[in-house]
Design a protein around this motif. Structure first.
Motif, PDB file in Angstrom:
ATOM      1  N   LYS A   1     -55.604  32.525  29.999  1.00  0.00           N
ATOM      2  CA  LYS A   1     -54.938  33.829  30.740  1.00  0.00           C
ATOM      3  C   LYS A   1     -55.871  34.185  31.723  1.00  0.00           C
ATOM      4  O   LYS A   1     -55.365  34.649  32.756  1.00  0.00           O
ATOM      5  CB  LYS A   1     -54.696  34.894  29.695  1.00  0.00           C
ATOM      6  N   LEU A   2     -57.293  34.098  31.599  1.00  0.00           N
ATOM      7  CA  LEU A   2     -58.012  34.662  32.438  1.00  0.00           C
ATOM      8  C   LEU A   2     -58.385  33.705  33.416  1.00  0.00           C
ATOM      9  O   LEU A   2     -58.919  34.081  34.768  1.00  0.00           O
ATOM     10  CB  LEU A   2     -59.739  35.203  31.909  1.00  0.00           C
ATOM     11  N   GLU A   3     -58.628  32.488  33.295  1.00  0.00           N
ATOM     12  CA  GLU A   3     -59.310  31.396  34.122  1.00  0.00           C
ATOM     13  C   GLU A   3     -58.294  30.610  34.872  1.00  0.00           C
ATOM     14  O   GLU A   3     -57.273  30.104  34.276  1.00  0.00           O
ATOM     15  CB  GLU A   3     -60.260  30.729  33.294  1.00  0.00           C
TER      16      GLU A   3
ATOM     17  N   LEU B   1     -53.181  43.483  30.154  1.00  0.00           N
ATOM     18  CA  LEU B   1     -54.011  42.968  31.131  1.00  0.00           C
ATOM     19  C   LEU B   1     -53.480  42.627  32.696  1.00  0.00           C
ATOM     20  O   LEU B   1     -52.450  41.825  32.347  1.00  0.00           O
ATOM     21  CB  LEU B   1     -54.576  41.478  30.601  1.00  0.00           C
ATOM     22  N   LEU B   2     -54.149  43.274  33.582  1.00  0.00           N
ATOM     23  CA  LEU B   2     -53.263  42.979  34.833  1.00  0.00           C
ATOM     24  C   LEU B   2     -54.262  42.112  35.799  1.00  0.00           C
ATOM     25  O   LEU B   2     -55.334  42.299  35.995  1.00  0.00           O
ATOM     26  CB  LEU B   2     -53.102  44.704  35.639  1.00  0.00           C
TER      27      LEU B   2
ATOM     28  N   PHE C   1     -65.593  33.174  34.342  1.00  0.00           N
ATOM     29  CA  PHE C   1     -65.629  34.373  33.294  1.00  0.00           C
ATOM     30  C   PHE C   1     -66.540  33.893  32.287  1.00  0.00           C
ATOM     31  O   PHE C   1     -67.539  34.416  31.652  1.00  0.00           O
ATOM     32  CB  PHE C   1     -64.436  34.941  33.271  1.00  0.00           C
ATOM     33  N   ILE C   2     -65.777  33.117  31.184  1.00  0.00           N
ATOM     34  CA  ILE C   2     -66.304  33.065  29.852  1.00  0.00           C
ATOM     35  C   ILE C   2     -67.044  31.715  29.753  1.00  0.00           C
ATOM     36  O   ILE C   2     -66.293  30.611  29.753  1.00  0.00           O
ATOM     37  CB  ILE C   2     -65.200  33.161  28.864  1.00  0.00           C
TER      38      ILE C   2
ATOM     39  N   ALA D   1     -49.643  40.505  28.184  1.00  0.00           N
ATOM     40  CA  ALA D   1     -49.627  41.324  26.856  1.00  0.00           C
ATOM     41  C   ALA D   1     -50.754  40.382  26.064  1.00  0.00           C
ATOM     42  O   ALA D   1     -50.588  39.259  25.862  1.00  0.00           O
ATOM     43  CB  ALA D   1     -48.186  41.626  26.157  1.00  0.00           C
ATOM     44  N   LEU D   2     -51.700  40.895  25.567  1.00  0.00           N
ATOM     45  CA  LEU D   2     -52.901  40.384  24.721  1.00  0.00           C
ATOM     46  C   LEU D   2     -52.398  40.708  23.183  1.00  0.00           C
ATOM     47  O   LEU D   2     -52.022  41.947  22.722  1.00  0.00           O
ATOM     48  CB  LEU D   2     -54.109  40.967  24.992  1.00  0.00           C
TER      49      LEU D   2
END
Length: 239
Positions: A207-209, A150-151, A217-218, A159-160
């Motif tokens: 990781k995303l937010e 995931l970049l 996002f979620i 790394a997921l």
């Protein structure tokens, strides 16, 4: 039964020879190749030359706490991780899932259930690796389904785990749709009290937010499930 060229390799990290022998025997009966590591150090040394598809890690290892061992494996390998433990504490299991394990089992275990869980993790890993669309882009992020990378928009690479990749794969394939928890767990039977999916959502959000308390996002849709709020574009390049 698969031949040795295609059989999946399972690393068993277990200091009890009797338990390790049972695991090796049952997995061998179902066509898996196995390698037994007596300690975390033994596994980490072997990872320099071996590329297991899955590691089964006992939390009660003689040289290193199993949680720490799992973290070190996750840092250098995208293999699946199944925790096998005699610790019945919910906190241990939740911590393992939060830190990247794909599943956990308690000792004593039913051998056929162990095989079923190993197969499930391996299938999920394969489904990520063989996806026809390899690169999903959303909100400046790039998710490479071929190698679980995931970049971030700033170029930082994450790394997921297999479980996180599976979850993100469902989201990017179903953007702007409310997804029930059962859908996000895939084929696994989900009990009303099973909070594993919520733990995985929490891991992925971190990781995303930028602000996990106010996710962009979620989104949680109370009483219904989760919503991945993003415009997703696809490309076939490996990246």
């Amino acid at each position: 039964m698969k031949d040795n060229e295609t059989a999946k390799l399972i690393a068993i990290v277990e200091d009890d020879p009797d338990v390790a022998k049972i695991i090796e025997q049952v997995l061998g009966d179902f066509g898996f190749r196995t390698v037994w590591c007596r300690s975390a150090g033994d596994l980490l040394r072997r990872l320099r030359t071996l590329a297991p598809d899955l590691c089964i890690i006992d939390l009660g290892l003689p040289d290193m706490d199993g949680i720490e061992a799992m973290q070190r494996v996750r840092a250098q390998s995208a293999c699946g991780i199944l925790i096998l433990t005699g610790r019945a504490h919910v906190s241990d299991r939740v911590m393992g899932l939060e830190l990247g394990a794909d599943d956990y089992m308690l000792k004593p275990f039913e051998p056929r259930e162990l095989v079923a869980r190993v197969r499930s993790i391996v299938r999920r890993r394969e489904s990520v690796e063989t996806s026809g669309h390899q690169m999903a882009e959303f909100g400046g992020w790039r998710f490479n389904l071929s190698n679980n990378r995931l970049l971030a928009p700033n170029g930082e690479e994450h790394a997921l785990s297999t479980a996180e990749s599976e979850l993100l794969k469902v989201f990017v394939n179903n953007p702007n749709r409310i997804l029930q928890r059962e859908k996000l767990m895939g084929s696994r039977d989900l009990a009303p009290t099973d909070r594993a999916i919520d733990v995985r959502i929490s891991r992925l959000r971190r990781k995303l937010e930028p602000d996990a308390q106010s996710p962009a996002f979620i989104k949680t849709v109370y009483g219904a499930g989760y919503l991945f709020l993003a415009a997703v574009t696809w490309s076939g390049e490996a990246g």
